[in-house]
Design a protein around this motif. Structure first.
Motif, mmCIF file in Angstrom:
data_model
loop_
_atom_site.group_PDB
_atom_site.id
_atom_site.type_symbol
_atom_site.label_atom_id
_atom_site.label_comp_id
_atom_site.label_asym_id
_atom_site.label_seq_id
_atom_site.Cartn_x
_atom_site.Cartn_y
_atom_site.Cartn_z
ATOM 1 N N UNK A 148 0.830 -1.205 0.000
ATOM 2 C CA UNK A 148 0.000 0.000 0.000
ATOM 3 C C UNK A 148 0.869 1.262 0.000
ATOM 4 N N UNK A 149 1.965 1.238 0.741
ATOM 5 C CA UNK A 149 2.886 2.380 0.724
ATOM 6 C C UNK A 149 3.491 2.575 -0.667
ATOM 7 N N UNK A 150 3.852 1.483 -1.305
ATOM 8 C CA UNK A 150 4.401 1.567 -2.648
ATOM 9 C C UNK A 150 3.375 2.144 -3.625
ATOM 10 N N UNK A 151 2.118 1.747 -3.467
ATOM 11 C CA UNK A 151 1.065 2.285 -4.327
ATOM 12 C C UNK A 151 0.887 3.782 -4.094
ATOM 13 N N UNK A 152 0.993 4.228 -2.843
ATOM 14 C CA UNK A 152 0.894 5.663 -2.559
ATOM 15 C C UNK A 152 2.055 6.430 -3.191
ATOM 16 N N UNK A 153 3.256 5.858 -3.091
ATOM 17 C CA UNK A 153 4.412 6.518 -3.701
ATOM 18 C C UNK A 153 4.253 6.600 -5.223
ATOM 19 N N UNK A 203 -3.683 5.086 -10.541
ATOM 20 C CA UNK A 203 -2.782 4.928 -9.396
ATOM 21 C C UNK A 203 -3.508 5.220 -8.087
ATOM 22 N N UNK A 204 -4.351 6.245 -8.067
ATOM 23 C CA UNK A 204 -5.104 6.573 -6.848
ATOM 24 C C UNK A 204 -6.114 5.474 -6.528
ATOM 25 N N UNK A 205 -6.741 4.926 -7.545
ATOM 26 C CA UNK A 205 -7.672 3.822 -7.307
ATOM 27 C C UNK A 205 -6.932 2.591 -6.761
ATOM 28 N N UNK A 206 -5.721 2.365 -7.254
ATOM 29 C CA UNK A 206 -4.940 1.228 -6.771
ATOM 30 C C UNK A 206 -4.568 1.399 -5.305
ATOM 31 N N UNK A 207 -4.328 2.649 -4.901
ATOM 32 C CA UNK A 207 -4.034 2.912 -3.483
ATOM 33 C C UNK A 207 -5.208 2.484 -2.611
ATOM 34 N N UNK A 208 -6.417 2.845 -3.013
ATOM 35 C CA UNK A 208 -7.592 2.474 -2.227
ATOM 36 C C UNK A 208 -7.798 0.963 -2.224
ATOM 37 N N UNK A 209 -7.503 0.316 -3.336
ATOM 38 C CA UNK A 209 -7.638 -1.147 -3.387
ATOM 39 C C UNK A 209 -6.661 -1.811 -2.423
ATOM 40 N N UNK A 210 -5.410 -1.339 -2.414
ATOM 41 C CA UNK A 210 -4.407 -1.939 -1.531
ATOM 42 C C UNK A 210 -4.734 -1.670 -0.061
ATOM 43 N N UNK A 211 -5.257 -0.504 0.246
ATOM 44 C CA UNK A 211 -5.660 -0.221 1.626
ATOM 45 C C UNK A 211 -6.833 -1.103 2.037
ATOM 46 N N UNK A 212 -7.761 -1.322 1.110
ATOM 47 C CA UNK A 212 -8.900 -2.189 1.415
ATOM 48 C C UNK A 212 -8.434 -3.608 1.692
ATOM 49 N N UNK A 213 -7.483 -4.091 0.903
ATOM 50 C CA UNK A 213 -6.929 -5.424 1.153
ATOM 51 C C UNK A 213 -6.235 -5.487 2.507
ATOM 52 N N UNK A 214 -5.551 -4.425 2.865
ATOM 53 C CA UNK A 214 -4.883 -4.383 4.163
ATOM 54 C C UNK A 214 -5.892 -4.488 5.297
ATOM 55 N N UNK A 215 -6.961 -3.725 5.227
ATOM 56 C CA UNK A 215 -7.954 -3.751 6.301
ATOM 57 C C UNK A 215 -8.756 -5.045 6.297
#
Length: 229
Positions: A148-153, A203-215
């Motif tokens: 998720x951090x990588x996706x944010x970067x 890229x912004x949508x991917x950030x939300x997807x990775x955060x959702x997977x994290x939670x």
């Protein structure tokens, strides 16, 4: 009417700014791991087996103890006479009877002796499964957190490239004005800017997807505007 429209637009803009400027909720990697240990459904299911394994060990040891039985019986018959076919039946006085029994027994066989060892081994296996599931969850949460951090970067990089494409478009328009560029250069810059905006949105949508997977791994609901730190 004009003043009313201006006031309405100003109020709506202020509400949007207030809604978008909500303070972000920070989440560290240690907090994510701790929340996952407490709320991950798979880990909770593995930990629930610990109660049954420990109870099976206690039951196996309890089978090695002797057993005791006790019983008490009481009977009372009221006296009286009853006529049946001309004959008087019954007792003239009340009858009270009581009995009790107390017994001890002890039974043991090879299965009774082996069962405690088997149940202890099963309990240890359950504890090992819980430890393995905990470490596996820790690894998965850590990896997903870094993803998720990588996706944010990457999203920040794409935003920077959007700004660069906007600057290229402005430069192409300026060159066309002074005659050192053509309309084709401007159109190419516009196309490049549009494509870059699409990449930034993905890229912004991917950030939300990775955060959702994290939670989802953590087993809790995702708060709005969460910030990984």
């Amino acid at each position: 009417l004009l003043l009313g429209l201006v006031a309405a637009v100003t109020q709506a803009s202020a509400q949007d700014i207030q809604r978008d400027s909500a303070p972000p909720t920070t989440l560290t990697i240690d907090q994510a791991i701790e929340l996952a240990r407490r709320n991950n459904p798979d880990l909770q299911q593995a930990q629930n087996k610990r109660v049954g394994a420990r109870a099976a060990v206690r039951s196996a040891y309890g089978a090695l103890l002797p057993g005791a039985d006790a019983s008490l019986t009481a009977l009372r018959q009221q006296g009286g006479q009853q006529i049946f076919s001309g004959t008087s039946l019954g007792a003239s006085s009340d009858i009270n009877q009581s009995s009790y029994e107390i017994g001890f027994n002890y039974r043991i066989n090879s299965a009774t002796l082996i069962t405690p060892s088997l149940q202890r081994a099963n309990r240890d296996a359950v504890e090992a499964d819980i430890t393995g599931a905990t470490e596996n969850l820790r690894s998965n949460v850590s990896q997903q957190y870094l993803t998720a951090l990588q996706a944010e970067a990457n999203a920040d990089l794409q935003d920077t490239l959007v700004v660069a494409s906007q600057q290229e478009l402005i430069l192409a328009q300026a060159r066309e004005i002074v005659g050192s560029g053509t309309q084709l250069d401007v159109q190419r810059a516009e196309v490049a800017l549009g494509l870059q905006k699409v990449q930034a949105l993905k890229a912004r949508n991917q950030v939300e997807i990775e955060k959702l997977r994290l939670y989802q791994l953590m087993g809790v609901n995702q708060p709005p505007n969460v910030k990984l730190v």
